[in-house]
Design a protein around this motif. Structure first.
Motif, mmCIF file in Angstrom:
data_model
loop_
_atom_site.group_PDB
_atom_site.id
_atom_site.type_symbol
_atom_site.label_atom_id
_atom_site.label_comp_id
_atom_site.label_asym_id
_atom_site.label_seq_id
_atom_site.Cartn_x
_atom_site.Cartn_y
_atom_site.Cartn_z
ATOM 1 N N GLU A 1 -8.179 -39.312 -15.256
ATOM 2 C CA GLU A 1 -7.095 -40.389 -15.425
ATOM 3 C C GLU A 1 -6.672 -40.766 -16.712
ATOM 4 O O GLU A 1 -7.607 -41.058 -17.885
ATOM 5 N N TYR A 2 -5.468 -40.786 -16.936
ATOM 6 C CA TYR A 2 -4.906 -40.872 -18.636
ATOM 7 C C TYR A 2 -3.767 -41.545 -18.601
ATOM 8 O O TYR A 2 -2.902 -41.579 -17.572
ATOM 9 N N ASP A 3 -3.294 -41.930 -19.664
ATOM 10 C CA ASP A 3 -2.083 -42.727 -19.952
ATOM 11 C C ASP A 3 -1.057 -41.613 -20.122
ATOM 12 O O ASP A 3 -1.027 -40.565 -20.893
ATOM 13 N N SER A 4 -0.174 -41.568 -19.221
ATOM 14 C CA SER A 4 1.041 -40.418 -19.051
ATOM 15 C C SER A 4 1.961 -40.500 -20.144
ATOM 16 O O SER A 4 2.609 -39.744 -20.155
ATOM 17 N N ARG A 5 1.989 -41.585 -20.787
ATOM 18 C CA ARG A 5 3.028 -41.783 -21.770
ATOM 19 C C ARG A 5 2.600 -41.302 -23.359
ATOM 20 O O ARG A 5 3.321 -41.249 -24.099
ATOM 21 N N THR A 6 1.398 -40.754 -23.393
ATOM 22 C CA THR A 6 0.688 -40.198 -24.530
ATOM 23 C C THR A 6 1.336 -38.859 -24.551
ATOM 24 O O THR A 6 1.013 -38.057 -23.629
ATOM 25 N N GLU A 7 1.978 -38.301 -25.495
ATOM 26 C CA GLU A 7 2.518 -37.171 -25.623
ATOM 27 C C GLU A 7 1.453 -36.093 -25.852
ATOM 28 O O GLU A 7 0.598 -36.052 -26.704
ATOM 29 N N GLY A 8 1.959 -35.055 -24.746
ATOM 30 C CA GLY A 8 0.918 -33.933 -24.971
ATOM 31 C C GLY A 8 -0.223 -33.736 -24.142
ATOM 32 O O GLY A 8 -1.086 -32.691 -23.987
ATOM 33 N N THR A 9 -0.715 -34.855 -23.498
ATOM 34 C CA THR A 9 -1.734 -34.970 -22.866
ATOM 35 C C THR A 9 -1.919 -34.226 -21.723
ATOM 36 O O THR A 9 -2.979 -33.426 -21.498
ATOM 37 N N PRO B 1 6.901 -43.602 -15.275
ATOM 38 C CA PRO B 1 5.386 -43.182 -15.208
ATOM 39 C C PRO B 1 4.553 -43.835 -16.429
ATOM 40 O O PRO B 1 4.790 -43.959 -17.328
ATOM 41 N N SER B 2 3.515 -44.317 -15.964
ATOM 42 C CA SER B 2 2.432 -45.021 -16.826
ATOM 43 C C SER B 2 1.043 -44.397 -16.820
ATOM 44 O O SER B 2 0.553 -44.371 -17.910
ATOM 45 N N ARG B 3 0.581 -43.904 -15.823
ATOM 46 C CA ARG B 3 -0.709 -43.266 -15.704
ATOM 47 C C ARG B 3 -0.553 -41.889 -14.698
ATOM 48 O O ARG B 3 0.267 -42.133 -13.862
ATOM 49 N N ALA C 1 -16.869 -33.986 -25.477
ATOM 50 C CA ALA C 1 -17.013 -34.021 -26.875
ATOM 51 C C ALA C 1 -16.250 -33.489 -27.864
ATOM 52 O O ALA C 1 -15.732 -33.870 -28.963
ATOM 53 N N ASP C 2 -15.188 -32.794 -27.266
ATOM 54 C CA ASP C 2 -14.241 -32.049 -28.117
ATOM 55 C C ASP C 2 -12.731 -32.758 -27.905
ATOM 56 O O ASP C 2 -11.721 -32.095 -28.173
ATOM 57 N N ALA C 3 -12.846 -33.801 -27.286
ATOM 58 C CA ALA C 3 -11.779 -34.625 -27.358
ATOM 59 C C ALA C 3 -10.494 -33.993 -26.345
ATOM 60 O O ALA C 3 -9.249 -34.261 -26.604
ATOM 61 N N ALA C 4 -11.066 -33.571 -25.321
ATOM 62 C CA ALA C 4 -10.003 -32.968 -24.403
ATOM 63 C C ALA C 4 -9.185 -34.149 -23.591
ATOM 64 O O ALA C 4 -8.240 -34.040 -23.042
ATOM 65 N N LEU C 5 -9.854 -35.272 -23.424
ATOM 66 C CA LEU C 5 -9.410 -36.503 -22.813
ATOM 67 C C LEU C 5 -9.270 -37.457 -24.103
ATOM 68 O O LEU C 5 -10.079 -37.848 -24.569
ATOM 69 N N PRO C 6 -7.957 -37.770 -24.178
ATOM 70 C CA PRO C 6 -7.819 -38.842 -25.311
ATOM 71 C C PRO C 6 -8.379 -40.264 -24.959
ATOM 72 O O PRO C 6 -8.786 -40.670 -23.806
ATOM 73 N N ALA C 7 -8.392 -41.136 -25.871
ATOM 74 C CA ALA C 7 -8.980 -42.438 -25.858
ATOM 75 C C ALA C 7 -8.230 -43.080 -24.642
ATOM 76 O O ALA C 7 -6.956 -43.115 -24.617
ATOM 77 N N GLY C 8 -9.100 -43.865 -23.892
ATOM 78 C CA GLY C 8 -8.476 -44.567 -23.022
ATOM 79 C C GLY C 8 -8.258 -43.895 -21.632
ATOM 80 O O GLY C 8 -8.059 -44.366 -20.670
ATOM 81 N N GLY C 9 -8.655 -42.600 -21.755
ATOM 82 C CA GLY C 9 -8.644 -41.761 -20.473
ATOM 83 C C GLY C 9 -10.241 -42.009 -19.868
ATOM 84 O O GLY C 9 -11.096 -42.313 -20.501
ATOM 85 N N ALA C 10 -10.102 -41.383 -18.528
ATOM 86 C CA ALA C 10 -11.361 -41.450 -17.876
ATOM 87 C C ALA C 10 -11.567 -40.174 -17.068
ATOM 88 O O ALA C 10 -10.799 -39.749 -16.746
#
Length: 101
Positions: free
Chosen positions: A8-16, A48-50, A72-81
């Motif tokens: 689960e992640y913020d869909s507004r974050t570019e490129g996620t 879209p928000s999430r 560990a390698d940041a595949a999921l951005p901050a704020g993601g779960a």
């Protein structure tokens, strides 16, 4: 063990989404998983928000170690779960349709 990985992640974050789809593509090429769905939650303005991405994991690899590597390698951005769920068979004696009219 087969498992379902929910991201689960913020869909507004570019490129996620594209970054995560790239990871899922690597799993698919190795026959270790496949994308089941991407669901989008919208805000009060209809934007879209999430997003929630569901990835089915299978094969001999350890799903918990995969999740650890992705974190560990940041595949999921901050704020993601991430949630890792075991897929369990559902056994039934009668059709399920009568249970849900």
């Amino acid at each position: 063990m087969e498992a379902l990985l929910l991201l689960e992640y913020d869909s507004r974050t570019e490129g996620t989404r594209q970054a995560l789809l790239g990871r899922v593509e690597q799993l698919a090429r190795a026959s270790q998983g496949r994308l089941r769905l991407v669901a989008t939650e919208r805000d009060e303005d209809g934007q879209p928000s999430r997003e929630i991405m569901a990835v089915e994991l299978r094969g001999p690899s350890d799903p918990a170690s995969l999740v650890s590597r992705w974190r560990a390698d940041a595949a999921l951005p901050a704020g993601g779960a991430m949630r890792l769920l075991a897929i369990e068979p559902v056994r039934r004696l009668e059709p399920i349709e009568p249970l849900f009219p």
